[in-house]
Design a protein around this motif. Structure first.
Motif, short mmCIF file in Angstrom:
data_model
loop_
_atom_site.label_atom_id
_atom_site.label_comp_id
_atom_site.label_asym_id
_atom_site.label_seq_id
_atom_site.Cartn_x
_atom_site.Cartn_y
_atom_site.Cartn_z
N GLN A 194 4.74 -0.21 -26.50
CA GLN A 194 5.21 -0.13 -24.66
C GLN A 194 6.04 1.47 -24.84
O GLN A 194 6.74 1.19 -25.52
CB GLN A 194 6.23 -1.19 -25.04
CG GLN A 194 5.68 -2.65 -25.16
CD GLN A 194 5.14 -3.26 -24.13
OE1 GLN A 194 5.60 -2.75 -22.44
NE2 GLN A 194 3.64 -3.78 -24.03
N ALA A 195 5.63 1.48 -23.14
CA ALA A 195 6.34 2.73 -22.81
C ALA A 195 8.00 2.28 -22.95
O ALA A 195 8.80 3.54 -23.01
CB ALA A 195 5.85 3.18 -21.62
N PHE A 196 8.51 1.60 -23.23
CA PHE A 196 9.65 1.46 -23.29
C PHE A 196 10.59 1.92 -23.79
O PHE A 196 11.49 2.54 -24.42
CB PHE A 196 10.79 0.30 -22.68
CG PHE A 196 10.00 -0.74 -23.44
CD1 PHE A 196 11.39 -1.05 -24.24
CD2 PHE A 196 9.23 -2.04 -22.52
CE1 PHE A 196 10.81 -2.35 -24.96
CE2 PHE A 196 9.45 -2.87 -23.40
CZ PHE A 196 10.31 -3.04 -24.92
N VAL A 197 10.17 1.33 -25.61
CA VAL A 197 10.24 2.06 -27.02
C VAL A 197 9.83 3.77 -27.07
O VAL A 197 10.59 4.01 -27.49
CB VAL A 197 9.12 1.13 -27.81
CG1 VAL A 197 9.23 1.54 -29.34
CG2 VAL A 197 9.20 -0.24 -28.04
N GLY A 199 10.25 5.71 -24.46
CA GLY A 199 10.97 6.32 -23.90
C GLY A 199 12.62 6.14 -24.44
O GLY A 199 13.80 6.87 -24.12
N HIS A 214 15.70 -2.96 -28.90
CA HIS A 214 14.62 -3.56 -28.08
C HIS A 214 13.41 -3.85 -28.71
O HIS A 214 12.62 -4.67 -28.09
CB HIS A 214 14.12 -1.66 -27.91
CG HIS A 214 14.50 -0.07 -26.86
ND1 HIS A 214 14.63 -0.65 -25.56
CD2 HIS A 214 15.74 0.38 -27.27
CE1 HIS A 214 15.79 0.66 -25.19
NE2 HIS A 214 16.56 0.65 -26.47
N ASN A 218 13.49 -8.72 -27.72
CA ASN A 218 11.89 -8.77 -26.92
C ASN A 218 10.70 -9.56 -27.95
O ASN A 218 10.34 -10.03 -27.75
CB ASN A 218 11.01 -7.79 -26.58
CG ASN A 218 11.76 -7.51 -25.55
OD1 ASN A 218 11.34 -7.59 -24.43
ND2 ASN A 218 12.16 -6.11 -25.64
N SER B 98 5.75 -1.19 -17.61
CA SER B 98 6.79 -1.35 -18.85
C SER B 98 7.25 -0.39 -19.72
O SER B 98 7.71 -0.45 -20.91
CB SER B 98 4.70 -1.69 -20.04
OG SER B 98 4.44 0.15 -19.27
N SER B 99 7.43 0.77 -18.74
CA SER B 99 8.86 1.13 -19.19
C SER B 99 10.06 1.02 -19.60
O SER B 99 10.87 1.93 -19.69
CB SER B 99 8.24 2.53 -18.41
OG SER B 99 8.36 2.21 -16.62
N LEU B 100 10.54 -0.11 -18.69
CA LEU B 100 12.05 -0.08 -18.75
C LEU B 100 12.59 -1.05 -19.77
O LEU B 100 11.10 -2.83 -19.91
CB LEU B 100 12.30 -1.05 -17.29
CG LEU B 100 12.25 0.30 -16.65
CD1 LEU B 100 13.08 0.02 -15.12
CD2 LEU B 100 12.97 1.99 -16.78
N ASN B 101 13.00 -1.54 -20.66
CA ASN B 101 12.74 -2.79 -22.02
C ASN B 101 13.26 -4.15 -20.66
O ASN B 101 14.33 -4.31 -19.95
CB ASN B 101 13.78 -2.68 -22.62
CG ASN B 101 14.61 -3.56 -23.80
OD1 ASN B 101 13.86 -5.35 -22.66
ND2 ASN B 101 14.95 -2.89 -24.74
#
Lengths: 306, 316
Positions: A194-197, A199, A214, A218, B98-101
């Protein structure tokens, strides 16, 4: 009015805009207990049943006046009555107090197996998902355990270890860990991409903190649902083990061995099997209801409904 | 021009596949980005532009070549030294969903880099920085206590920008940062990025396939084809005097708002060749309308067409 308007249409005469019905009347969200029950009847029923069973297990000493192990040869196979609420079994033991005490075994086994297999499965799954070279080894071991039906595996382990409650818990946990590990591994692998990881990596977060902040939060939603199902399934496996005599020792009343005691007589005295079976079914149902509502509640996108 | 913030020298990223195949996602790319400058990487999907961004962010290891931030190599760093340097280059991703948890409040998302890089001395200072950032990206002031799913795509992208800014970076890699947004929101975000660039002196590496947006906001453009930069120059050079046939073709594919204007359309035939099996000579010769015999045999080196305008084409 309509007939009037369809006429020549007198000058200067306009139809007043009709009063529109309120399409969305303001919703009065009921608060408090009544509102909660109205919004999510399923989870309310589940929680209520579960609380009642837990209360029964904790207060067993006060709820039943008769020792569940006391034999009474003159009062064998009695039907339910005022004196024996659920009747007595073929040794004259009071079924009501046996069922009440039996709740302890089911709950302890269910909760402890759920807790232990979740923790162990989480550790195994996290390793598989994060330390890639361990993945194929760990997952083949898990596949191996999973290829044996859990009840069969538990019976085999009980045959090796001898009957005690600790061994029942260990055996069922062993059989349930792979299910959790599989789930956690899958969730971790998808979250890693996932992009947030990514990030978080660029934001300078260390790997332990990425897992803690993170990945783990989830993972909890799918995991909590799995945990409740494991709790329910552990109770059923425990009952099966006790039923066939491979579970808790006969001196400890459990819903499974009460049913086993009544098996020979069930056509003439069905109540011996009936009462523990009803309690087992109700408990499992309640846990599944709680699991479903937990899943909905833990998903922030559901806005706390469900 | 001032000394470049980011220098990329001969960067390659190859993936080794089964059966002795090599996928050359990026194949010898060099460019630099000056302080306060926007460089756009444009090209079709699969040309390696996102891979370059990810390599610069150190999200993928590079095969060869070097990446320098302020003259310091970062492609060889690892561990804690890399982590401290990560502060200087941040990212805004394409997908605002998808870029924010989903389980972190906006406040914590924005505070994460500040905490990690120890940019605030006290929790009061941290809170002040977070509220200022939320204000800077023009989110409502009560946004901090809410979760990402309570926001629209454009607002989420603003949260992403606030998070990137929180690290006080020198360079932000915008990986298709506005591609997922609809036109009006896209314009707002592009304008916000431009304002921030002027206010904070940020450098932007703007990865995009949208030439209209690029033309609006960039200083320089690098056009990529199959893992290589085929032409690089200033916005004026690329958009008014493109040299490479591929740039010309891309340029002519941008829709014009005026239906009455007629122009020559260069239509490319066929698909982009596979980066596993790159054509010999000039890698564009299979689709180039002007290909010569020489193009099939000899790979053109980038040559200077005019000042700071390089094009890798044999043709004049």
């Amino acid at each position: 009015m309509a007939a009037h308007m369809s006429g020549a249409g007198h000058e200067g005469e306009f139809a007043a805009a009709p009063e529109l019905p309120a399409i969305l009347p303001p919703v009065n969200r009921r608060r408090g207990l009544a509102g909660l029950i109205a919004r999510s009847p399923g989870s309310s029923i589940g929680v209520a049943i579960l609380l009642a069973i837990v209360f029964m297990a904790v207060m067993a000493d006060y709820l039943s006046a008769i020792d569940p192990a006391r034999l009474s040869p003159i009062a064998r196979n009695r039907d339910p009555s005022l004196q024996y609420w659920f009747g007595t079994d073929m040794l004259g033991r009071d079924l009501y107090s046996r069922v009440v005490y039996g709740a302890r075994v089911s709950l302890i086994v269910g909760f402890l197996v759920a807790l232990l297999s979740t923790v162990l499965g989480l550790i195994v799954g996290m390793f598989s998902g994060f330390v890639r070279w361990t993945d194929s080894i760990l997952m083949r071991v898990m596949d191996g355990i999973m290829s044996i039906p859990p009840i069969l595996l538990a019976i085999a382990l009980m045959a090796l270890a001898g009957s005690s409650m600790t061994n029942v818990i260990a055996a069922i946990t062993f059989a349930e860990v792979p299910r959790v590990a599989r789930l956690v591994r899958g969730v971790v692998l998808s979250l890693r991409e996932q992009a947030f990881v990514e990030g978080a990596i660029t934001a300078g977060t260390t790997t332990p903190m990425i897992i803690w902040r993170h990945i783990l939060p989830n993972t909890l939603a799918p995991l909590s649902v799995q945990t409740t199902y494991i709790c329910a399934s552990a109770m059923i496996i425990e009952a099966v083990l006790s039923f066939i005599g491979a579970g808790t020792p006969p001196s400890v009343p459990s819903w499974g061995n009460i049913m086993a005691d009544g098996r020979a007589l069930w056509q003439v005295k069905p109540h011996i099997v009936f009462f523990p079976a009803v309690f087992l079914s109700l408990t499992v149902l309640a846990i599944n209801l709680v699991g479903d509502s937990l899943r909905d509640r833990l998903d922030p996108r559901m806005g706390g409904k469900g | 021009m001032t000394a470049p913030i980011l220098e990329v020298r001969d960067l390659s990223k190859h993936y080794y596949l089964k059966g002795n195949n090599t996928l050359k996602a990026v194949d010898g790319v060099s460019f630099d980005v000056g302080a306060g400058e926007t460089l756009s990487l444009v090209g079709e999907s699969g040309c390696g532009k996102s891979t370059i961004g990810r390599a610069i962010l150190r999200l993928v290891p590079v095969t060869s070549g070097s990446i320098l931030i302020d003259g310091k190599r970062i492609d060889t760093l690892s561990g804690a030294r890399l982590r401290t340097l990560r502060r200087r280059f941040q990212v805004i991703f394409q997908d605002p969903f998808s870029s924010l948890n989903p389980r972190m409040r906006v406040r914590d998302i924005v505070a994460e880099p500040i905490r990690n890089f120890k940019l605030a001395r006290s929790s009061a200072e941290l809170n002040a920085q977070v509220s200022k950032l939320i204000d800077t990206v023009r989110l409502p002031s009560d946004a901090g206590g809410r979760f990402p799913h309570e926001f629209s795509g454009g607002q989420r992208q603003r949260i992403g920008i606030a998070k990137a800014l929180a690290a006080q970076p020198d360079l932000i890699v915008c990986d298709e940062a506005v591609s997922a947004l609809d036109v009006s929101v896209k314009a707002q975000i592009v304008n916000l990025l431009q304002d921030l660039q002027v206010d904070l002196g940020l450098s932007l590496l703007f990865i995009s396939h949208d030439l209209a947006v690029v033309e609006h906001m960039t200083h320089r453009v690098a056009v990529m084809y199959l893992g290589k930069i085929v032409e690089i120059g200033t916005r004026e050079q690329i958009f008014t005097k493109p040299h490479h046939p591929y740039t010309k073709a891309l340029r002519s594919a941008v829709p014009l708002p005026d239906p009455m204007v007629k122009r020559e359309r260069i239509t490319l035939k066929g698909d982009v060749p596979s980066p596993i099996n790159i054509p010999s000579g000039c890698r564009f010769h299979t689709r180039c309308p002007f290909a010569l015999d020489r193009c099939r045999k000899e790979e053109p080196a980038p040559r200077e067409i005019s000042a700071r305008h390089l094009s890798a084409c044999h043709l004049d």
